[in-house]
Design an enzyme around this catalytic site. Structure first.
Site, PDB file in Angstrom:
ATOM      1  N   ARG A 269       0.859  -1.174   0.000  1.00 37.85           N
ATOM      2  CA  ARG A 269       0.000   0.000   0.000  1.00 37.85           C
ATOM      3  C   ARG A 269       0.904   1.236   0.000  1.00 37.85           C
ATOM      4  O   ARG A 269       2.080   1.161   0.343  1.00 37.85           O
ATOM      5  CB  ARG A 269      -0.915   0.011   1.219  1.00 37.85           C
ATOM      6  N   ALA A 270       0.315   2.365  -0.382  1.00 42.10           N
ATOM      7  CA  ALA A 270       1.089   3.607  -0.453  1.00 42.10           C
ATOM      8  C   ALA A 270       1.554   4.031   0.932  1.00 42.10           C
ATOM      9  O   ALA A 270       0.837   3.860   1.928  1.00 42.10           O
ATOM     10  CB  ALA A 270       0.235   4.704  -1.062  1.00 42.10           C
TER      11      ALA A 270
ATOM     12  N   SER B 202       3.319   7.791  -1.495  1.00 37.98           N
ATOM     13  CA  SER B 202       2.836   7.992  -2.861  1.00 37.98           C
ATOM     14  C   SER B 202       1.311   8.097  -2.867  1.00 37.98           C
ATOM     15  O   SER B 202       0.660   7.780  -1.872  1.00 37.98           O
ATOM     16  CB  SER B 202       3.287   6.830  -3.755  1.00 37.98           C
TER      17      SER B 202
ATOM     18  N   ASP C  97      16.665   6.587   2.477  1.00 37.51           N
ATOM     19  CA  ASP C  97      16.366   5.654   1.393  1.00 37.51           C
ATOM     20  C   ASP C  97      17.684   5.185   0.789  1.00 37.51           C
ATOM     21  O   ASP C  97      17.926   5.347  -0.403  1.00 37.51           O
ATOM     22  CB  ASP C  97      15.493   6.329   0.338  1.00 37.51           C
TER      23      ASP C  97
END
Length: 510
Positions: free
Chosen positions: A207-208, A211, A268
């Site tokens: 799931r987002a 985003s 990230d």
């Protein structure tokens, strides 16, 4: 607490209407019979116990009567995980920190961790024994440096922490995009094409988080995605493939926890990204994996060199665990498809599968290219014939038929399929040619409009890079369900449309 005894006090469980996200939180009255300053001072975490059930939680104190002196209030996540009834008795005492925090401290100090140490950290994280602050400490220390051995250990530990699927067939294919590009719902086109060919492709998706939609959010417009493991197996056995939410089948559960802390911190790193993705593919039982690396100015990877470095890490981990990994770079300069947001993206997907003349050509072509790579894994296929086979399955309607079969097998979700009725066009401020589209900006705009919580919220694009536009011509349309989100998104788009439009003579953009 009576100082003459070591027995912790027992309080009655009360369920309090607090959605604390992922964290376990408990609420204690400042007048509690269990509270003494000399016992709880300096402790923010407590340990709950009832029978053989134990839970670590963050402690909050209240004066407003939310809980009584003889009660312990459990937030919704804590109540669900503890699994004890309202009114049941629970003991509470200051929590002993997990032993694995010693390994986190060692990592902070620059030491490399052994596989068992990383395994202990991931086990404690997946069982919600860490606070967000402690998870952040582990992530930041790992972001500073991670050895190749630690990368392998982290991938293995994350896969081991949840369900590991086994399939009674020699080849199980999968594809994954590292994300960051709005739209880009290629999985929902690729899976029915590849499944129609006869290859096994049990696609689990996220799931987002930041985003406007994850694949699971968009597929949920068409079918139920929260299938259990046995239900997922039945769908795959019937249809050769599925499109389900990986969180519900408990694949690499620590990964979702880590990601939810990484994103607000803008962490990230390549190593953490690779461990995240490969742990889920390892747990899903994939034997052949295609990785999509979009490259573009506002994508996660800005240059071909960035993509090459990431490709090598994926190949390294794949080789170690016996997964055949193929990595391709794709155009990440702009959104893929015309829709951004669950309902709008689902419309694009079904238009492509239905061979609608108005379907977005970029989504169709990219999906065919990805499906071709996976079909070429079939030992019965002659080399290089994958693209022709993928196009045949799409053009003939076989892929659409397979998608309907998957949708029927997964069952209805009950989600809204209506596009948000609040709508506004964002128009070009000058004549010219579209020179750039900011992917990150469009992710934020669509989320501001309410996606993915409101399935019908999002953005419908009218212009792509290279298109000519005239002043006052619509570039895109914002859709929303709620007025507050609509006003926020429109104001943000008027401040910065996300489009760079240059003069037709090739001069600089304005």
């Amino acid at each position: 607490m009576d100082a003459s005894t070591d027995k912790p006090p027992r309080l009655k469980i009360r369920r309090v209407n607090l959605d604390t996200g992922r964290e376990n939180v408990v609420v204690l009255s400042r007048r509690s019979v269990a509270l003494r300053p000399d016992v709880f001072r300096g402790f923010s975490r407590v340990e709950l116990k009832a029978g053989d059930r134990e839970l670590l939680a963050t402690l909050l104190l209240t004066d407003d009567g939310m809980v009584g002196p003889d009660e312990l209030g459990l937030s919704e996540p804590a109540f669900r995980r503890f699994g004890q009834p309202v009114g049941g008795l629970v003991s509470v005492k200051p929590a002993t920190p997990p032993e694995s925090l010693d390994y986190v401290r060692a990592k902070i100090q620059g030491h490399s961790l052994q596989p068992a140490e990383i395994g202990a950290i991931i086990d404690d994280i997946s069982h919600y024994r860490y606070s967000d602050m402690e998870i952040a400490a582990f992530l930041i220390s790992s972001a500073s440096f991670m050895t190749s051995g630690e990368l392998l250990s982290l991938s293995r530990a994350m896969a081991d922490a949840g369900t590991e699927l086994k399939w009674d067939r020699p080849m199980v294919v999968d594809k994954h995009c590292i994300g960051g590009i709005p739209g880009n719902r290629t999985s929902m086109v690729v899976v029915p094409i590849v499944a129609a060919h006869g290859l096994t492709i049990p696609k689990t998706s996220s799931r987002a988080i930041t985003s406007p939609a994850g694949t699971a959010d968009t597929m949920e417009v068409l079918a139920r995605v929260d299938l259990g493991v046995d239900e997922m197996r039945e769908v795959v056995n019937t249809c050769h493939g599925c499109l389900v939410w990986g969180g519900h089948v408990n694949l690499s559960p620590a990964d979702d926890i880590l990601i939810s802390v990484e994103r607000p911190l803008s962490l990230d790193t390549r190593e953490q990204m690779v461990a995240s993705i490969m742990s889920k593919k390892l747990a899903a039982g994939s034997t052949h994996l295609l990785i999509d690396l979009p490259v573009g100015p506002s994508a996660k990877l800005a240059t071909a060199m960035d993509a090459m470095r990431l490709r090598k890490l994926f190949e390294f981990v794949g080789d170690h665990f016996g997964i055949a990994v193929e990595v391709i770079t794709t155009d990440g300069r702009q959104p893929i498809g015309n829709g951004i947001g669950p309902v709008l993206e689902a419309q694009d997907v079904m238009a492509v599968l239905s061979n609608d003349p108005l379907a977005p050509k970029d989504l169709r072509e990219k999906s065919l290219r990805l499906a071709a790579h996976l079909i070429d894994y079939d030992p019965e296929m002659r080399g290089g014939k994958g693209y022709a086979r993928a196009r045949e399955l799409l053009d003939s309607g076989a892929a659409l038929k397979q998608m309907h079969k998957i949708i029927d097998a997964q069952g209805p979700s009950g989600c809204s399929t209506t596009v948000g009725t609040l709508a506004a066009d964002i128009k070009a401020e000058r004549d010219g040619i579209v020179q750039a589209i900011d992917c990150l900006r469009f992710n934020r705009l669509a989320r501001s409009a309410g996606a993915p919580i409101d399935k019908g919220a999002g953005i419908r694009l009218f212009k792509k890079i290279g298109d000519r536009v005239e002043q006052g011509e619509p570039l895109y349309r914002i859709h929303a369900v709620e007025q507050a989100e609509f006003d926020l998104a429109v104001a943000a788009a008027n401040a910065d449309s996300g489009y760079a439009i240059g003069p037709r003579d090739g001069g600089s953009a304005r």
